[in-house]
Design a protein around this motif. Structure first.
Motif, PDB file in Angstrom:
ATOM      1  N   GLY A 140       0.815  -1.212   0.000  1.00 27.26           N
ATOM      2  CA  GLY A 140       0.000   0.000   0.000  1.00 27.26           C
ATOM      3  C   GLY A 140       0.845   1.257   0.000  1.00 27.26           C
ATOM      4  O   GLY A 140       0.405   2.310  -0.485  1.00 27.26           O
ATOM      5  N   ARG A 141       2.060   1.194   0.501  1.00 22.99           N
ATOM      6  CA  ARG A 141       2.954   2.350   0.521  1.00 22.99           C
ATOM      7  C   ARG A 141       3.593   2.619  -0.837  1.00 22.99           C
ATOM      8  O   ARG A 141       4.141   3.687  -1.048  1.00 22.99           O
ATOM      9  N   LEU A 142       3.532   1.652  -1.740  1.00 23.19           N
ATOM     10  CA  LEU A 142       4.162   1.848  -3.055  1.00 23.19           C
ATOM     11  C   LEU A 142       3.434   2.876  -3.902  1.00 23.19           C
ATOM     12  O   LEU A 142       4.058   3.602  -4.675  1.00 23.19           O
ATOM     13  N   SER A 143       2.120   2.918  -3.809  1.00 27.90           N
ATOM     14  CA  SER A 143       1.332   3.874  -4.587  1.00 27.90           C
ATOM     15  C   SER A 143       0.057   4.218  -3.824  1.00 27.90           C
ATOM     16  O   SER A 143      -0.730   3.321  -3.501  1.00 27.90           O
ATOM     17  N   PRO A 144      -0.182   5.517  -3.569  1.00 28.03           N
ATOM     18  CA  PRO A 144      -1.399   5.899  -2.850  1.00 28.03           C
ATOM     19  C   PRO A 144      -2.661   5.755  -3.705  1.00 28.03           C
ATOM     20  O   PRO A 144      -3.765   5.695  -3.173  1.00 28.03           O
ATOM     21  N   ASP A 145      -2.506   5.661  -5.025  1.00 26.47           N
ATOM     22  CA  ASP A 145      -3.663   5.551  -5.912  1.00 26.47           C
ATOM     23  C   ASP A 145      -4.223   4.137  -5.980  1.00 26.47           C
ATOM     24  O   ASP A 145      -5.338   3.928  -6.455  1.00 26.47           O
ATOM     25  N   VAL A 146      -3.460   3.165  -5.545  1.00 27.78           N
ATOM     26  CA  VAL A 146      -3.868   1.758  -5.615  1.00 27.78           C
ATOM     27  C   VAL A 146      -4.317   1.323  -4.222  1.00 27.78           C
ATOM     28  O   VAL A 146      -3.641   1.562  -3.232  1.00 27.78           O
ATOM     29  N   GLN A 147      -5.490   0.687  -4.169  1.00 28.90           N
ATOM     30  CA  GLN A 147      -6.015   0.202  -2.895  1.00 28.90           C
ATOM     31  C   GLN A 147      -5.567  -1.249  -2.697  1.00 28.90           C
ATOM     32  O   GLN A 147      -5.830  -2.121  -3.530  1.00 28.90           O
ATOM     33  N   VAL A 148      -4.870  -1.490  -1.583  1.00 24.95           N
ATOM     34  CA  VAL A 148      -4.354  -2.823  -1.265  1.00 24.95           C
ATOM     35  C   VAL A 148      -5.003  -3.263   0.044  1.00 24.95           C
ATOM     36  O   VAL A 148      -4.829  -2.636   1.078  1.00 24.95           O
ATOM     37  N   LEU A 149      -5.777  -4.348  -0.016  1.00 29.13           N
ATOM     38  CA  LEU A 149      -6.522  -4.830   1.150  1.00 29.13           C
ATOM     39  C   LEU A 149      -6.107  -6.261   1.487  1.00 29.13           C
ATOM     40  O   LEU A 149      -6.036  -7.124   0.602  1.00 29.13           O
ATOM     41  N   ALA A 150      -5.858  -6.497   2.759  1.00 30.46           N
ATOM     42  CA  ALA A 150      -5.565  -7.863   3.220  1.00 30.46           C
ATOM     43  C   ALA A 150      -6.879  -8.558   3.523  1.00 30.46           C
ATOM     44  O   ALA A 150      -7.714  -8.039   4.250  1.00 30.46           O
ATOM     45  N   GLU A 151      -7.069  -9.717   2.939  1.00 34.84           N
ATOM     46  CA  GLU A 151      -8.249 -10.534   3.203  1.00 34.84           C
ATOM     47  C   GLU A 151      -7.814 -11.803   3.919  1.00 34.84           C
ATOM     48  O   GLU A 151      -6.621 -12.054   4.097  1.00 34.84           O
ATOM     49  N   ARG A 152      -8.762 -12.614   4.287  1.00 32.87           N
ATOM     50  CA  ARG A 152      -8.454 -13.858   5.007  1.00 32.87           C
ATOM     51  C   ARG A 152      -7.627 -14.810   4.156  1.00 32.87           C
ATOM     52  O   ARG A 152      -6.742 -15.498   4.651  1.00 32.87           O
TER      53      ARG A 152
ATOM     54  N   GLY B  29      -5.982 -13.913   1.050  1.00 32.52           N
ATOM     55  CA  GLY B  29      -5.145 -13.289   0.038  1.00 32.52           C
ATOM     56  C   GLY B  29      -5.067 -11.789   0.195  1.00 32.52           C
ATOM     57  O   GLY B  29      -5.542 -11.214   1.168  1.00 32.52           O
ATOM     58  N   ILE B  30      -4.454 -11.155  -0.803  1.00 30.33           N
ATOM     59  CA  ILE B  30      -4.348  -9.702  -0.856  1.00 30.33           C
ATOM     60  C   ILE B  30      -5.089  -9.247  -2.104  1.00 30.33           C
ATOM     61  O   ILE B  30      -4.808  -9.713  -3.211  1.00 30.33           O
ATOM     62  N   ARG B  31      -6.027  -8.314  -1.911  1.00 29.49           N
ATOM     63  CA  ARG B  31      -6.781  -7.763  -3.033  1.00 29.49           C
ATOM     64  C   ARG B  31      -6.166  -6.422  -3.405  1.00 29.49           C
ATOM     65  O   ARG B  31      -6.029  -5.542  -2.570  1.00 29.49           O
ATOM     66  N   ILE B  32      -5.802  -6.301  -4.678  1.00 28.39           N
ATOM     67  CA  ILE B  32      -5.224  -5.070  -5.215  1.00 28.39           C
ATOM     68  C   ILE B  32      -6.206  -4.539  -6.248  1.00 28.39           C
ATOM     69  O   ILE B  32      -6.589  -5.263  -7.171  1.00 28.39           O
ATOM     70  N   GLU B  33      -6.603  -3.262  -6.106  1.00 21.30           N
ATOM     71  CA  GLU B  33      -7.612  -2.719  -7.033  1.00 21.30           C
ATOM     72  C   GLU B  33      -7.424  -1.225  -7.234  1.00 21.30           C
ATOM     73  O   GLU B  33      -6.842  -0.529  -6.406  1.00 21.30           O
ATOM     74  N   ILE B  34      -7.935  -0.772  -8.373  1.00 22.30           N
ATOM     75  CA  ILE B  34      -7.987   0.663  -8.679  1.00 22.30           C
ATOM     76  C   ILE B  34      -9.397   0.981  -9.148  1.00 22.30           C
ATOM     77  O   ILE B  34     -10.087   0.146  -9.743  1.00 22.30           O
ATOM     78  N   ALA B  35      -9.812   2.221  -8.884  1.00 21.02           N
ATOM     79  CA  ALA B  35     -11.157   2.643  -9.285  1.00 21.02           C
ATOM     80  C   ALA B  35     -11.122   3.354 -10.628  1.00 21.02           C
ATOM     81  O   ALA B  35     -12.123   3.378 -11.350  1.00 21.02           O
ATOM     82  N   ASN B  36     -10.011   3.945 -11.002  1.00 21.51           N
ATOM     83  CA  ASN B  36      -9.905   4.736 -12.224  1.00 21.51           C
ATOM     84  C   ASN B  36      -8.913   4.055 -13.175  1.00 21.51           C
ATOM     85  O   ASN B  36      -7.790   3.725 -12.795  1.00 21.51           O
TER      86      ASN B  36
END
Length: 161
Positions: free
Chosen positions: A81-93, A95-102
């Motif tokens: 998450g610190r690599l790019s503020p525009d990318v949302q990085v979420l920890a799940e049970r 795995g890790i979900r990486i997503e962008i809205a734009n």
């Protein structure tokens, strides 16, 4: 004692019969010794064959995979998450979900996604799900899962070690 066959024939026959009486005993002792030597020879042959067989075995490799836990996902999600503020990085049970809205942030999304393996030392990552365009309200989404892998090698001649 001197044997004279013309004069002492009875003595000669007596000595010969005495020696011939010991012959079966000597023959039996020789037979027992030969059997013992044969047993040792067969035993040595079997051991040599076993050593040769073990020498021809190939090493066996096995790969043990163990999924990582939620705590590990949380740690990696924080770093990614610190690599790019525009990318949302979420920890799940699981795995890790990486997503962008734009969609304009696609390059940043790929940068974070490609950095997953680079920031980890002991965890091997694979993308379980990946969607690069038009993904249920998001521009791009990826779910990555991690595994720790350990290679076990069984060398020649090792039984259960």
């Amino acid at each position: 004692m001197k044997f004279d066959l013309k004069n002492n024939t009875a003595l000669w026959v007596t000595e010969a019969s005495r020696l011939l009486g010991l012959a079966p005993v000597f023959a039996m002792m020789c037979a027992v010794i030969m059997v013992i030597l044969a047993v040792f020879s067969v035993n040595d042959l079997l051991r040599a064959a076993e050593v040769e067989k073990k020498g021809q075995e190939l090493p066996e490799f096995s790969l043990k995979k163990v999924p990582v836990g939620k705590a590990v996902y949380s740690d990696y999600a924080r770093v990614l998450g610190r690599l790019s503020p525009d990318v949302q990085v979420l920890a799940e049970r699981d795995g890790i979900r990486i997503e962008i809205a734009n969609a304009a942030q696609y390059a940043e999304f790929m940068y974070v996604l490609n950095s997953v393996q680079g920031v980890s030392k002991d965890v091997v990552w694979h993308a379980e799900e990946i969607c690069l365009a038009g993904c249920a309200g998001k521009a791009s989404v990826a779910l990555v899962k991690g595994m720790t892998e350990k290679v076990e090698v069984k060398l020649r001649g090792q039984d259960n070690e």
